[in-house]
Design a protein around this motif. Structure first.
Motif, PDB file in Angstrom:
ATOM      1  N   THR A 113     -54.903  22.451 -55.200  1.00 59.92           N
ATOM      2  CA  THR A 113     -55.780  23.443 -55.819  1.00 59.92           C
ATOM      3  C   THR A 113     -55.910  23.160 -57.312  1.00 59.92           C
ATOM      4  O   THR A 113     -54.911  22.860 -57.978  1.00 59.92           O
ATOM      5  N   PRO A 114     -57.123  23.240 -57.887  1.00 59.25           N
ATOM      6  CA  PRO A 114     -57.278  22.979 -59.329  1.00 59.25           C
ATOM      7  C   PRO A 114     -56.474  23.980 -60.159  1.00 59.25           C
ATOM      8  O   PRO A 114     -56.279  25.138 -59.775  1.00 59.25           O
ATOM      9  N   SER A 115     -56.005  23.517 -61.286  1.00 60.64           N
ATOM     10  CA  SER A 115     -55.209  24.366 -62.173  1.00 60.64           C
ATOM     11  C   SER A 115     -56.113  25.144 -63.107  1.00 60.64           C
ATOM     12  O   SER A 115     -57.256  24.757 -63.385  1.00 60.64           O
ATOM     13  N   GLY A 116     -55.600  26.261 -63.629  1.00 60.92           N
ATOM     14  CA  GLY A 116     -56.325  27.082 -64.581  1.00 60.92           C
ATOM     15  C   GLY A 116     -55.704  27.013 -65.958  1.00 60.92           C
ATOM     16  O   GLY A 116     -54.952  26.082 -66.275  1.00 60.92           O
ATOM     17  N   ARG A 117     -55.971  28.027 -66.756  1.00 59.01           N
ATOM     18  CA  ARG A 117     -55.455  28.056 -68.119  1.00 59.01           C
ATOM     19  C   ARG A 117     -54.324  29.077 -68.284  1.00 59.01           C
ATOM     20  O   ARG A 117     -53.491  28.930 -69.164  1.00 59.01           O
ATOM     21  N   ALA A 118     -54.310  30.110 -67.471  1.00 56.96           N
ATOM     22  CA  ALA A 118     -53.258  31.134 -67.574  1.00 56.96           C
ATOM     23  C   ALA A 118     -52.028  30.702 -66.783  1.00 56.96           C
ATOM     24  O   ALA A 118     -52.126  29.981 -65.785  1.00 56.96           O
ATOM     25  N   THR A 119     -50.872  31.162 -67.225  1.00 53.94           N
ATOM     26  CA  THR A 119     -49.605  30.854 -66.555  1.00 53.94           C
ATOM     27  C   THR A 119     -48.834  32.149 -66.336  1.00 53.94           C
ATOM     28  O   THR A 119     -47.979  32.535 -67.149  1.00 53.94           O
ATOM     29  N   PRO A 120     -49.101  32.873 -65.235  1.00 52.02           N
ATOM     30  CA  PRO A 120     -48.358  34.119 -64.943  1.00 52.02           C
ATOM     31  C   PRO A 120     -46.999  33.823 -64.323  1.00 52.02           C
ATOM     32  O   PRO A 120     -46.733  34.142 -63.161  1.00 52.02           O
ATOM     33  N   LEU A 121     -46.096  33.208 -65.096  1.00 51.30           N
ATOM     34  CA  LEU A 121     -44.792  32.818 -64.580  1.00 51.30           C
ATOM     35  C   LEU A 121     -43.966  34.038 -64.185  1.00 51.30           C
ATOM     36  O   LEU A 121     -43.275  34.022 -63.160  1.00 51.30           O
ATOM     37  N   ALA A 122     -44.025  35.103 -64.993  1.00 48.81           N
ATOM     38  CA  ALA A 122     -43.240  36.303 -64.676  1.00 48.81           C
ATOM     39  C   ALA A 122     -43.673  36.906 -63.344  1.00 48.81           C
ATOM     40  O   ALA A 122     -42.838  37.318 -62.530  1.00 48.81           O
ATOM     41  N   HIS A 123     -44.972  36.935 -63.103  1.00 46.64           N
ATOM     42  CA  HIS A 123     -45.459  37.477 -61.832  1.00 46.64           C
ATOM     43  C   HIS A 123     -45.068  36.565 -60.669  1.00 46.64           C
ATOM     44  O   HIS A 123     -44.769  37.047 -59.561  1.00 46.64           O
ATOM     45  N   GLY A 124     -45.063  35.263 -60.894  1.00 45.27           N
ATOM     46  CA  GLY A 124     -44.637  34.351 -59.837  1.00 45.27           C
ATOM     47  C   GLY A 124     -43.184  34.559 -59.450  1.00 45.27           C
ATOM     48  O   GLY A 124     -42.844  34.564 -58.262  1.00 45.27           O
TER      49      GLY A 124
END
Length: 590
Positions: free
Chosen positions: A471-482
């Motif tokens: 899947t293509p990557s985006g610009r945001a990184t919601p690491l906490a939600h992950g």
């Protein structure tokens, strides 16, 4: 709530058996420990020193109630609720919204009950519980808690500006110690007209628990003050402590309270708290000031008008609608024992009967019909013999689970394929289920791009696996939600009796640079201002929660980012996970 209110609620909880269930809203671990410490000291003044137990999201039945080391013998292993059951005990629940089904049933069955009956491992027992329940939950997680459990925690504390050190100092300086010792021998009485007023006081709720809580809290405040009768002022103070925001008029039945208050106090009904006290000298009378501040002259002289307390609402569930299955009955599902040898997977065939544990009805009938012609020639009815009975051949249930929390923004500069390949091979060997948490993928919907997406696959042979990983990557990184999704998934697997998961492996591939706070991910609100380290701090908080879960193998893959290179190492240390370095991607021509 101020510290003075919290101290009086805790003092009331130490005196009354009906006020032993307290819910802390929007608190922290430090506040929980401070409240438990002060409550323990108060219980020591009225009873014995209480023991403490903690119910975690993954607590099992044996951890709660104990188990016998030898079948048929008494319970030797200490359980959180059963061992030393007659002595005082404080039960802490750090996160009420994340507890499993066993803990939910335990709360519903044990809280505010006069007796507890247990039947386990062929043994029976019945006793009177002597437990205090202190739970904690966040406001945004209230809808995840069953209304049946919230109804049992009728005493609420909302310490928004509470300082643990300050409340300890106030407890040491207050006169509540003497008042608690004195209140043991004081048993005030209720006036009939006051009871009629309490019956018409609007408290709402699923049942009568809140009304009983208001009555018992009023009774306990009178005990603390040393009064022989419960006054109207005690009821008003108790309502304020419970955060009751009354908009409608209470229906006054019988004698008018406004007329009684304007008259001279009599021996039969006196609703004004007298000013004379019998406290010893040099002991500050905290209760007298506390009750005097809780009801001013306007409230005391205008009871016929609308009553409105300005305190915060404590019963947040009144403003939410529970659209999920929260109000459904809490039932256990059948879970096979690892010692029984049974496999409850999907049937893939049948064979002649070997034991009577899993009989295949339809194949048995078809096999019996084949011999029907021979039986009819002899003039006999169809008989199903032992050689006709068939049993199922079932696909074994996977007891391995692989969770991949992948930060797609790291794929461009590291060899992530070689890094996760050993874990996919191990999952194929064990026929494990795969749960992929996609962090930082491209999504045409902006609100969804700041959330981590989760995909559950049956095994590694599913054709969609390759498409999901590319899947293509985006610009945001919601690491906490992950990490929050990973925590929820693990807790669900360990608490769901329908899943037979014994081994869980969590693999996290990230550079640690989470730029989306957890609150924004949950609400789907794109940050409009610089978040600075909020997203990273939220991720480390979730990592600390994951570390407390036992029996989970955790690995952090370090992609060696160019900036903030120490974040993956700090994340692995917080998780208590092994750190493995991922080789950088070599471009062509280099």
């Amino acid at each position: 709530m101020i510290e003075d209110d919290i101290l009086h609620l805790l003092a009331s909880a130490s005196l009354s058996s009906y006020l032993r269930n307290i819910l802390i809203l929007d608190g922290s671990a430090q506040i929980l420990e401070s409240i438990v410490s002060i409550l323990s000291e108060m219980i020591c003044l009225t009873s014995y020193t209480p023991r403490q137990g903690v119910i975690l999201p993954y607590s099992t039945e044996d951890e709660l109630w104990g188990f016998p080391e030898i079948p048929g013998f008494p319970f030797n292993s200490e359980g959180i609720l059963y061992s030393d059951k007659l002595n005082p005990r404080i039960i802490k629940i750090p996160d009420l919204a994340r507890i499993n089904l066993m803990a939910k049933r335990t709360c519903i069955v044990c809280i505010n009950q006069s007796h507890i009956a247990i039947e386990r491992y062929g043994q029976k027992d019945l006793w009177e519980p002597n437990m205090w329940w202190i739970a904690q939950a966040m406001e945004q997680d209230i809808t995840l808690v069953s209304p049946h459990i919230l109804d049992r925690f009728s005493v609420r504390i909302r310490p928004r500006t509470l300082e643990p050190k300050r409340i300890h100092v106030l407890w040491q300086q207050s006169g509540l110690r003497h008042q608690l010792k004195r209140a043991i021998a004081i048993h005030p009485t209720f006036d009939k007209s006051l009871l009629e007023y309490l019956c018409t006081y609007p408290m709402s709720g699923l049942g009568m628990r809140r009304d009983i809580t208001l009555t018992m809290l009023s009774y306990t405040l009178a005990r603390l003050q040393g009064e022989p009768h419960v006054r109207l002022l005690h009821v008003q103070t108790a309502a304020r402590l419970l955060g009751r925001n009354v908009k409608e008029k209470p229906k006054i039945v019988g004698t008018s309270y406004r007329n009684q208050i304007s008259q001279e106090p009599t021996q039969e009904t006196s609703f004004i708290v007298p000013q004379d006290r019998t406290f010893p000298q040099n002991v500050p009378d905290l209760t007298s000031n506390f009750l005097a501040d809780s009801a001013n002259s306007e409230v005391m002289t205008t009871l016929s008008e609308d009553i409105s307390f300005t305190e915060e609402m404590m019963y947040l569930e009144d403003n939410f609608s529970f659209t999920n299955n929260q109000q459904a009955a809490l039932k256990y599902s059948i879970r096979p024992s690892p010692l029984s040898g049974l496999s409850f997977g999907h049937p893939i065939g049948y064979r002649p009967l070997r034991d009577t544990t899993d009989i295949a009805i339809i194949p048995t009938l078809f096999t019996a019909f084949r011999h029907r012609r021979e039986e009819q020639q002899n003039g006999q009815a169809m008989v199903i013999n032992r050689e006709h009975i068939q049993s199922y051949i079932r696909q074994p249930n996977p007891d391995y689970l692989l969770i991949l929390a992948l930060d797609y923004t790291c794929f461009s500069y590291c060899q992530w394929e070689d890094a996760i390949n050993p874990y996919l091979q191990q999952a194929y060997h064990h026929r494990a289920r795969i749960h992929i948490i996609q962090i930082g993928i491209h999504n045409p919907i902006p609100e969804e791009s700041i959330r981590a997406q989760s995909v559950e696959l049956k095994n590694v042979l599913v054709p969609q696996l390759g498409r999901i990983l590319t899947t293509p990557s985006g610009r945001a990184t919601p690491l906490a939600h992950g990490l929050d999704v990973a925590y929820t998934t693990i807790v669900r697997e360990l608490s769901d009796n329908r899943r037979y998961t014994q081994h869980i492996t969590l693999v996290v591939l990230t550079d640690g640079r989470g730029n989306i706070p957890l609150q924004n991910s949950r609400e789907g609100v794109i940050p409009t201002e610089a978040v600075q380290r909020q997203g990273i701090d939220d991720a480390f908080v979730k990592a600390e929660m994951l570390r407390q879960i036992k029996g989970v193998t955790m690995i952090v893959l370090d992609p060696q980012p160019k900036y903030l290179r120490t974040l993956p190492r700090l994340l692995a240390r917080t998780l208590g996970a092994d750190l493995i370095t991922v080789l950088p991607r070599i471009e062509r021509g280099q």
